[in-house]
Design a protein around this motif. Structure first.
Motif, PDB file in Angstrom:
ATOM      1  N   ALA A  18       0.849  -1.188   0.000  1.00  0.00           N
ATOM      2  CA  ALA A  18       0.000   0.000   0.000  1.00  0.00           C
ATOM      3  C   ALA A  18       0.885   1.238   0.000  1.00  0.00           C
ATOM      4  CB  ALA A  18      -0.915   0.014   1.213  1.00  0.00           C
ATOM      5  N   LEU A  48      -4.530  -4.859   6.248  1.00  0.00           N
ATOM      6  CA  LEU A  48      -4.386  -3.448   5.882  1.00  0.00           C
ATOM      7  C   LEU A  48      -5.448  -2.598   6.577  1.00  0.00           C
ATOM      8  CD1 LEU A  48      -3.157  -1.110   4.287  1.00  0.00           C
ATOM      9  CD2 LEU A  48      -4.583  -1.809   2.326  1.00  0.00           C
ATOM     10  N   VAL A  66      -4.895   6.069  -0.350  1.00  0.00           N
ATOM     11  CA  VAL A  66      -4.209   4.784  -0.219  1.00  0.00           C
ATOM     12  C   VAL A  66      -4.353   4.051  -1.555  1.00  0.00           C
ATOM     13  CG1 VAL A  66      -4.108   2.577   1.006  1.00  0.00           C
ATOM     14  CG2 VAL A  66      -4.745   4.667   2.248  1.00  0.00           C
ATOM     15  N   VAL A  68      -3.419   0.441  -3.474  1.00  0.00           N
ATOM     16  CA  VAL A  68      -3.094  -0.924  -3.082  1.00  0.00           C
ATOM     17  C   VAL A  68      -2.722  -1.760  -4.308  1.00  0.00           C
ATOM     18  CG1 VAL A  68      -3.981  -3.019  -1.985  1.00  0.00           C
ATOM     19  CG2 VAL A  68      -4.663  -0.769  -1.120  1.00  0.00           C
TER      20      VAL A  68
END
Length: 89
Positions: A18, A48, A66, A68
């Motif tokens: 991430a 996460l 964020v 990922v």
């Protein structure tokens, strides 16, 4: 002895990375980057999610975004149990 990471991969965990952008607490217009990497389960990413909950609760830098990336390093077709020994194909 089999490593914990290998056993997690056999359970379906994949390597998750991430890229976390967050704002500096004293200078909200400045963004910083934090890279987080751990084995996690897609698509819900519970490990996460736990980390991000910790971040929001304990750290002062508000999250901006964020991103990922996730990859299962061992796929079901690549590993077999032959006479009690796991082999990669």
């Amino acid at each position: 002895m089999v490593s914990t990471d290998f056993m997690r991969q056999l359970e379906g965990y994949g390597l998750t990375t991430a890229t976390i952008l967050y704002r500096m607490p004293d200078h909200l217009s400045v963004l910083q980057t934090y890279i987080w990497q751990q084995y996690d389960l897609a698509p819900r990413f519970p490990v996460l999610q736990d980390f991000l909950t910790f971040w929001k609760r304990e750290l002062e830098g508000p999250l901006h975004s964020v991103t990922v990336a996730h990859s299962r390093l061992i796929k079901p077709a690549e590993i077999r149990n032959v006479n009690g020994v796991f082999t990669l194909h």
